[in-house]
Design a protein around this motif. Structure first.
Motif, PDB file in Angstrom:
ATOM      1  N   ILE A 203       0.951  -1.330  -0.037  1.00 62.39           N
ATOM      2  CA  ILE A 203       0.188  -0.098  -0.283  1.00 62.39           C
ATOM      3  C   ILE A 203       0.602   1.316  -0.262  1.00 62.39           C
ATOM      4  N   ILE A 204       2.289   1.416   0.572  1.00 63.31           N
ATOM      5  CA  ILE A 204       2.759   2.034   0.803  1.00 63.31           C
ATOM      6  C   ILE A 204       3.318   2.770  -0.741  1.00 63.31           C
ATOM      7  N   PRO A 205       3.886   2.067  -1.072  1.00 60.77           N
ATOM      8  CA  PRO A 205       3.655   2.880  -2.873  1.00 60.77           C
ATOM      9  C   PRO A 205       2.909   2.910  -3.658  1.00 60.77           C
ATOM     10  N   ALA A 206       1.433   2.687  -3.135  1.00 63.53           N
ATOM     11  CA  ALA A 206       1.053   3.380  -4.115  1.00 63.53           C
ATOM     12  C   ALA A 206       0.476   4.325  -3.358  1.00 63.53           C
ATOM     13  N   ILE A 207       0.297   4.469  -2.822  1.00 62.25           N
ATOM     14  CA  ILE A 207      -0.627   6.008  -1.714  1.00 62.25           C
ATOM     15  C   ILE A 207       0.723   7.162  -1.969  1.00 62.25           C
ATOM     16  N   VAL A 208       2.331   6.579  -2.645  1.00 58.58           N
ATOM     17  CA  VAL A 208       3.405   7.433  -2.510  1.00 58.58           C
ATOM     18  C   VAL A 208       2.396   7.890  -3.926  1.00 58.58           C
ATOM     19  N   LEU A 209       3.092   7.012  -4.969  1.00 57.23           N
ATOM     20  CA  LEU A 209       2.967   7.426  -6.298  1.00 57.23           C
ATOM     21  C   LEU A 209       0.998   8.314  -6.911  1.00 57.23           C
ATOM     22  N   MET A 210       0.009   7.641  -6.029  1.00 58.13           N
ATOM     23  CA  MET A 210      -1.040   8.010  -5.989  1.00 58.13           C
ATOM     24  C   MET A 210      -1.184  10.292  -6.204  1.00 58.13           C
ATOM     25  N   VAL A 211      -0.225  10.452  -4.620  1.00 54.22           N
ATOM     26  CA  VAL A 211      -0.203  11.487  -4.199  1.00 54.22           C
ATOM     27  C   VAL A 211       0.957  12.600  -5.462  1.00 54.22           C
ATOM     28  N   GLY A 212       1.616  11.890  -5.571  1.00 57.77           N
ATOM     29  CA  GLY A 212       2.850  12.441  -6.598  1.00 57.77           C
ATOM     30  C   GLY A 212       1.742  12.990  -7.882  1.00 57.77           C
ATOM     31  N   SER A 213       1.564  12.144  -8.067  1.00 53.08           N
ATOM     32  CA  SER A 213       0.375  12.340  -9.854  1.00 53.08           C
ATOM     33  C   SER A 213      -0.876  13.282  -9.007  1.00 53.08           C
ATOM     34  N   ILE A 214      -1.157  13.022  -7.792  1.00 56.54           N
ATOM     35  CA  ILE A 214      -2.007  14.707  -7.951  1.00 56.54           C
ATOM     36  C   ILE A 214      -1.418  15.342  -7.655  1.00 56.54           C
ATOM     37  N   ARG A 215      -0.352  15.718  -7.494  1.00 54.14           N
ATOM     38  CA  ARG A 215       1.057  16.492  -7.248  1.00 54.14           C
ATOM     39  C   ARG A 215       0.866  17.501  -8.615  1.00 54.14           C
ATOM     40  N   SER A 216       1.267  16.509  -9.631  1.00 52.87           N
ATOM     41  CA  SER A 216       0.818  16.936 -11.094  1.00 52.87           C
ATOM     42  C   SER A 216       0.215  17.943 -11.443  1.00 52.87           C
ATOM     43  N   MET A 217      -1.193  17.253 -10.947  1.00 50.68           N
ATOM     44  CA  MET A 217      -2.090  17.969 -12.005  1.00 50.68           C
ATOM     45  C   MET A 217      -2.442  18.689 -11.386  1.00 50.68           C
ATOM     46  N   ILE A 218      -2.355  18.986  -9.809  1.00 51.80           N
ATOM     47  CA  ILE A 218      -1.900  20.671  -9.273  1.00 51.80           C
ATOM     48  C   ILE A 218      -1.460  21.330 -10.151  1.00 51.80           C
ATOM     49  N   LYS A 219      -0.076  20.932 -10.363  1.00 50.05           N
ATOM     50  CA  LYS A 219       0.424  21.780 -10.534  1.00 50.05           C
ATOM     51  C   LYS A 219       0.108  22.604 -12.166  1.00 50.05           C
ATOM     52  N   THR A 220       0.228  21.114 -13.170  1.00 49.17           N
ATOM     53  CA  THR A 220      -0.152  21.171 -14.592  1.00 49.17           C
ATOM     54  C   THR A 220      -1.817  22.578 -14.398  1.00 49.17           C
ATOM     55  N   MET A 221      -2.769  22.336 -13.784  1.00 48.17           N
ATOM     56  CA  MET A 221      -3.507  23.416 -13.413  1.00 48.17           C
ATOM     57  C   MET A 221      -3.746  24.281 -13.018  1.00 48.17           C
ATOM     58  N   SER A 222      -2.147  24.746 -12.780  1.00 40.54           N
ATOM     59  CA  SER A 222      -1.843  25.770 -12.162  1.00 40.54           C
ATOM     60  C   SER A 222      -0.717  26.581 -13.950  1.00 40.54           C
ATOM     61  N   GLN A 223      -0.556  25.793 -13.354  1.00 38.62           N
ATOM     62  CA  GLN A 223       0.325  26.773 -15.071  1.00 38.62           C
ATOM     63  C   GLN A 223      -0.414  26.682 -16.535  1.00 38.62           C
ATOM     64  N   LYS A 224      -1.547  26.390 -16.541  1.00 33.85           N
ATOM     65  CA  LYS A 224      -2.554  26.168 -17.314  1.00 33.85           C
ATOM     66  C   LYS A 224      -3.170  27.641 -17.059  1.00 33.85           C
ATOM     67  N   GLU A 225      -3.858  28.429 -16.152  1.00 33.02           N
ATOM     68  CA  GLU A 225      -4.457  28.962 -15.459  1.00 33.02           C
ATOM     69  C   GLU A 225      -2.888  30.630 -15.570  1.00 33.02           C
ATOM     70  N   LEU A 226      -1.889  29.928 -14.980  1.00 34.76           N
ATOM     71  CA  LEU A 226      -1.223  31.243 -15.208  1.00 34.76           C
ATOM     72  C   LEU A 226      -1.729  31.712 -16.601  1.00 34.76           C
ATOM     73  N   ALA A 227      -1.062  30.753 -17.390  1.00 31.88           N
ATOM     74  CA  ALA A 227      -1.437  30.819 -19.035  1.00 31.88           C
ATOM     75  C   ALA A 227      -2.516  31.343 -19.141  1.00 31.88           C
ATOM     76  N   ARG A 228      -3.924  31.364 -19.084  1.00 28.61           N
ATOM     77  CA  ARG A 228      -4.987  31.708 -19.346  1.00 28.61           C
ATOM     78  C   ARG A 228      -4.870  33.544 -19.179  1.00 28.61           C
ATOM     79  N   GLY A 229      -4.672  33.756 -18.037  1.00 30.97           N
ATOM     80  CA  GLY A 229      -3.931  34.962 -17.190  1.00 30.97           C
ATOM     81  C   GLY A 229      -2.932  35.991 -18.195  1.00 30.97           C
ATOM     82  N   LYS A 230      -2.280  35.286 -18.615  1.00 31.40           N
ATOM     83  CA  LYS A 230      -0.993  36.090 -18.962  1.00 31.40           C
ATOM     84  C   LYS A 230      -2.141  36.049 -20.514  1.00 31.40           C
TER      85      LYS A 230
END
Length: 81
Positions: free
Chosen positions: A51-78
């Motif tokens: 379960i431990i690696p699965a949780i680490v992988l899930m947290v990493g994917s959620i972080r990358s999705m949040i990072k991608t979404m915030s970059q898209k929002e910054l690009a829209r704002g510019k």
């Protein structure tokens, strides 16, 4: 109508009281031994270790999705400015 509800309520209470008569007898003593407990503990350890690696992988994917979404929002704002 009230008589029907009363009868239904009484039947439900009757069946709820009767169901305890078929419960398992809990007077028996646990008698399996230390090897069975060790095996079950090892099985639980394997599950937790998987379960431990699965949780680490899930947290990493959620972080990358949040990072991608915030970059898209910054690009829209510019683009709007």
């Amino acid at each position: 109508m009230k008589l029907q509800i009363l009868i239904q309520t009484l039947l439900i209470l009757l069946f709820a009281a009767v169901s305890t008569a078929f419960a398992v007898d809990t007077t028996k003593v646990y008698n399996s031994g230390i090897l069975v407990l060790a095996f079950l503990g090892f099985c639980a350890l394997v599950i937790v270790v998987q379960i431990i690696p699965a949780i680490v992988l899930m947290v990493g994917s959620i972080r990358s999705m949040i990072k991608t979404m915030s970059q898209k929002e910054l690009a829209r704002g510019k683009a709007k400015n």
